[in-house]
Motif scaffolding. Structure first.
Motif, mmCIF file in Angstrom:
data_model
loop_
_atom_site.group_PDB
_atom_site.id
_atom_site.type_symbol
_atom_site.label_atom_id
_atom_site.label_comp_id
_atom_site.label_asym_id
_atom_site.label_seq_id
_atom_site.Cartn_x
_atom_site.Cartn_y
_atom_site.Cartn_z
ATOM 1 N N ASP A 34 13.371 16.393 -6.295
ATOM 2 C CA ASP A 34 12.630 17.565 -6.737
ATOM 3 C C ASP A 34 11.189 17.496 -6.247
ATOM 4 N N ASP A 35 10.836 16.389 -5.663
ATOM 5 C CA ASP A 35 9.450 16.176 -5.255
ATOM 6 C C ASP A 35 9.382 16.138 -3.731
ATOM 7 N N GLN A 36 8.935 17.244 -3.165
ATOM 8 C CA GLN A 36 8.910 17.349 -1.719
ATOM 9 C C GLN A 36 7.976 16.319 -1.090
ATOM 10 N N ILE A 37 6.897 16.001 -1.787
ATOM 11 C CA ILE A 37 5.928 15.049 -1.216
ATOM 12 C C ILE A 37 6.575 13.685 -1.040
ATOM 13 N N GLU A 38 7.399 13.291 -2.007
ATOM 14 C CA GLU A 38 8.100 12.003 -1.896
ATOM 15 C C GLU A 38 8.934 11.975 -0.616
ATOM 16 N N LEU A 39 9.648 13.066 -0.383
ATOM 17 C CA LEU A 39 10.503 13.108 0.797
ATOM 18 C C LEU A 39 9.664 13.143 2.072
ATOM 19 N N ASN A 40 8.548 13.849 2.007
ATOM 20 C CA ASN A 40 7.662 13.866 3.173
ATOM 21 C C ASN A 40 7.191 12.459 3.514
ATOM 22 N N MET A 41 6.792 11.736 2.485
ATOM 23 C CA MET A 41 6.281 10.378 2.716
ATOM 24 C C MET A 41 7.392 9.472 3.229
ATOM 25 N N LEU A 42 8.588 9.675 2.709
ATOM 26 C CA LEU A 42 9.714 8.864 3.155
ATOM 27 C C LEU A 42 10.023 9.149 4.624
ATOM 28 N N SER A 43 9.978 10.416 4.990
ATOM 29 C CA SER A 43 10.273 10.740 6.383
ATOM 30 C C SER A 43 9.207 10.164 7.313
ATOM 31 N N VAL A 44 7.947 10.189 6.853
ATOM 32 C CA VAL A 44 6.877 9.591 7.658
ATOM 33 C C VAL A 44 7.125 8.096 7.835
ATOM 34 N N GLU A 45 7.531 7.454 6.750
ATOM 35 C CA GLU A 45 7.783 6.018 6.803
ATOM 36 C C GLU A 45 8.912 5.697 7.776
ATOM 37 N N LEU A 46 9.978 6.479 7.710
ATOM 38 C CA LEU A 46 11.113 6.235 8.591
ATOM 39 C C LEU A 46 10.752 6.512 10.047
ATOM 40 N N GLU A 47 9.971 7.566 10.244
ATOM 41 C CA GLU A 47 9.577 7.904 11.612
ATOM 42 C C GLU A 47 8.708 6.819 12.228
ATOM 43 N N ASP A 48 7.959 6.154 11.363
ATOM 44 C CA ASP A 48 7.137 5.049 11.860
ATOM 45 C C ASP A 48 8.000 3.893 12.339
ATOM 46 N N LEU A 49 9.138 3.731 11.718
ATOM 47 C CA LEU A 49 9.973 2.574 12.005
ATOM 48 C C LEU A 49 10.937 2.805 13.157
ATOM 49 N N LEU A 50 11.478 3.990 13.213
ATOM 50 C CA LEU A 50 12.658 4.193 14.038
ATOM 51 C C LEU A 50 12.625 5.490 14.808
ATOM 52 N N LYS A 51 13.558 5.579 15.764
ATOM 53 C CA LYS A 51 13.758 6.847 16.466
ATOM 54 C C LYS A 51 14.602 7.732 15.571
ATOM 55 N N VAL A 52 13.986 8.206 14.541
ATOM 56 C CA VAL A 52 14.742 8.919 13.535
ATOM 57 C C VAL A 52 14.394 10.402 13.588
ATOM 58 N N GLN A 53 15.372 11.235 13.327
ATOM 59 C CA GLN A 53 15.097 12.654 13.232
ATOM 60 C C GLN A 53 15.267 13.055 11.772
ATOM 61 N N CYS A 54 14.215 13.612 11.221
ATOM 62 C CA CYS A 54 14.254 14.001 9.819
ATOM 63 C C CYS A 54 14.183 15.514 9.712
ATOM 64 N N ARG A 55 14.898 16.031 8.796
ATOM 65 C CA ARG A 55 14.857 17.474 8.570
ATOM 66 C C ARG A 55 14.814 17.705 7.070
ATOM 67 N N ILE A 56 13.841 18.465 6.639
ATOM 68 C CA ILE A 56 13.719 18.740 5.203
ATOM 69 C C ILE A 56 14.068 20.200 4.957
ATOM 70 N N SER A 57 14.905 20.425 3.986
ATOM 71 C CA SER A 57 15.278 21.805 3.700
ATOM 72 C C SER A 57 15.488 21.984 2.209
ATOM 73 N N GLY A 58 15.378 23.215 1.763
ATOM 74 C CA GLY A 58 15.672 23.520 0.366
ATOM 75 C C GLY A 58 17.176 23.535 0.177
ATOM 76 N N SER A 59 17.608 23.264 -1.014
ATOM 77 C CA SER A 59 19.043 23.260 -1.233
ATOM 78 C C SER A 59 19.350 23.647 -2.662
ATOM 79 N N LYS A 60 20.581 23.421 -3.067
ATOM 80 C CA LYS A 60 21.036 23.847 -4.376
ATOM 81 C C LYS A 60 20.225 23.192 -5.486
ATOM 82 N N GLU A 61 20.263 23.831 -6.614
ATOM 83 C CA GLU A 61 19.728 23.268 -7.847
ATOM 84 C C GLU A 61 18.273 22.836 -7.695
#
Lengths: 298, 246
Positions: free
Chosen positions: B127-154
């Protein structure tokens, strides 16, 4: 008129009344709740009741600014050659969740024309409903519902005449050194982004809009942190405030005496009934009550 | 610059929005007695300005006609891959992902985790978009990762992570050692059929189990798919399929 702004678990408020010499602030302050819930009328009632115990409402007119965590943000490209409604329609077909529209209202705000992009803000319908219901119970009306930094931008524009500038930045210093910023050029939104500050570095967390400009501003903040900045060149003026109830970070920025940085606090330009001296640093969180001054020549 | 107001009609908003919506007695009405004045080009002041103007409180009500298009969309946030990144072995990459995802904050929930010979996929909800943003930043720092954030159910926000991987390995012909690891981990309801094992496990067991399987080498087999998916009762279903032809 009462502005209520939520930031994290705190609710800030500012009440003003018309006077011969302009808006007169009759009360302001903040309250902390264990859970700042706006999703039921009962919870909003509780918030309003707590504020009513602190100020006398002359006119039951309300404006609410919510923490950005209450909404979801995204962007949509909007090339000029295509009808934006078609783009949005296409996008919804690609990624629609059938429940989403039942529970959320989506607003699409245009960035500056050259970006050809929308900023999408999705807010739960339950929050809007509970705010409207709650204010009705106080026989009042709600005029605006906005989001923290966008409400502070109103403060810059209506209280500090930022609209007359060629460009300006609103810098919201936040909890855990996570800041949000808006960049406005020619009265149009260029970027909304967030950064994380460490002692001598800045890391971009999320960017909506003009990425290059956001990176340039982040670079200047990093220079400031390293003591290498005399003034921001990326905008004519920077308005800064601290959204939590701490004030050391924002004081440090102002005391750095940068050429074009202004502390954003409506109390600096409003008359107040508050006895004694006001600490503008400590109360800069009131910037997010700025939406209540919409349309006024403060 | 628009005045952001989330009370009005959803949909596309005009560049300049100066709209007041009134919600009283269940019907909109204009805000009487207020108007908006033109702004003067006065110099910017930090201090308290003079107060000699006539009563100012006039707010001009403009109810803008807003083209109502109830469209939801989810914008994409495609991660930009850093130009130069330290090259990691596949094992290191998988290990790092498991390590990061194994230490998620309480606000982030794993919904699906999939390892195949070509890609790692993870769906996380919060429910906390900032948490996910920070997580994606962390993963992007580590790896060749593609992150996509989207709204979803509930009300939730979904972070989808995909990491392309490549390795060459042999097929696994006997899944007994994998089953033993699962038993040792205390998994319940272990079912085996050919080269496929399914089991029920708790959220907190997922990443220790994957780490054990990684160390034992059971992740790197041709045709091997490992999938954790949250079930209706919020328990996780683990599928280890060493015979996948997907």
């Amino acid at each position: 008129m009462l502005a209520i702004s939520q930031a994290y678990n705190a609710v800030n408020f500012l009440h003003w009344t018309p006077s011969e010499s302009g808006p007169l602030v009759t009360g302001f302050g903040n309250l902390t709740f264990s859970d700042c819930d706006f999703s039921t009328a009962a919870s909003v009632n509780q918030i309003i009741a707590a504020i009513k115990a602190k100020v006398t409402l002359d006119l039951p007119v309300f404006a609410f600014s919510l923490d950005a965590s209450k909404a979801f943000f995204s962007t949509t490209p909007a090339p000029k050659i295509v009808d934006p409604a078609d783009i949005l329609s296409w996008q919804i077909n690609q990624s629609q969740d059938e429940k989403f529209q039942e529970v959320m209202d989506s607003y699409h705000f245009p960035f500056a024309t050259d970006l050809e992009m929308f900023l999408n803000i999705h807010i739960p319908k339950a929050i809007k409903k509970s705010i409207i219901e709650s204010t009705r119970q106080y026989k009042g009306e709600v005029r605006f519902v906005s989001i923290g930094i966008f409400s502070a931008e109103n403060c810059a524009r209506y209280c500090f005449k930022a609209g007359a500038l060629n460009s300006y930045i609103v810098w919201r210093m936040g909890k855990y050194n996570i800041d949000q910023l808006l960049i406005i050029e020619d009265n149009a939104l260029q970027a909304y982004f967030s950064v994380r500050r460490s002692p001598d570095a800045v890391k971009l967390i999320e960017i909506y809009g003009n990425k290059e400009l956001a990176e340039e501003v982040a670079g200047e903040i990093e220079k400031y942190l390293r003591g290498d900045l005399t003034g921001f060149s990326s905008a004519e003026r920077v308005f800064v405030y601290q959204a939590d109830h701490k004030y050391l970070d924002v004081r440090k920025v102002i005391e750095a005496a940068l050429d074009n940085v202004t502390l954003l606090n409506p109390l600096k330009v409003l008359h107040s009934e508050h006895p004694g001296k006001i600490n503008y640093y400590k109360t800069s969180y009131l910037a997010e009550t700025g939406l209540i001054f919409r349309g006024l020549d403060v | 610059m628009f005045d952001l107001n989330l009370l009005g009609k959803p949909g596309i908003q005009p560049q300049v929005v100066q709209t007041t919506y009134s919600f009283i007695e269940q019907k909109p009405k204009p805000a009487a007695g207020f108007h908006r004045e033109e702004y003067t080009e006065e110099p910017l002041e930090d201090g308290r300005p003079g107060r000699s103007r006539a009563p100012f409180l006039i707010l001009l009500l403009i109810l803008l006609v807003m083209a109502g298009v109830y469209f939801f969309n989810t914008g994409r946030r495609q991660a930009a891959l850093p130009a130069a990144r330290e090259s990691l072995s596949v094992q290191d990459e998988v290990s790092q992902v498991i390590s990061v995802l194994g230490n998620l904050s309480d606000k982030v929930y794993l919904q699906r985790f999939l390892i195949t010979p070509e890609i790692i996929l993870a769906n996380l909800r919060s429910d906390d978009q900032i948490e996910l943003n920070m997580l994606s930043v962390e993963l992007e720092d580590l790896l060749k990762v593609q992150c996509r954030i989207s709204g979803s159910k509930e009300f939730g926000v979904l972070l989808s992570i995909s990491i392309p991987i490549e390795y060459e390995s042999q097929e696994l012909n006997d899944t007994t050692p994998v089953k033993k690891i699962m038993e040792k981990q205390g998994l319940s309801d272990i079912r085996e059929s050919g080269l496929t094992i399914s089991a029920t496990l708790r959220n907190e067991d997922i990443f220790p189990l994957l780490q054990n399987m990684l160390e034992a080498g059971f992740i790197y087999y041709k045709k091997c798919w490992i999938e954790c998916r949250v079930d209706q009762d919020c328990s996780f279903q683990l599928l280890y399929d060493a015979s996948s032809t997907k």
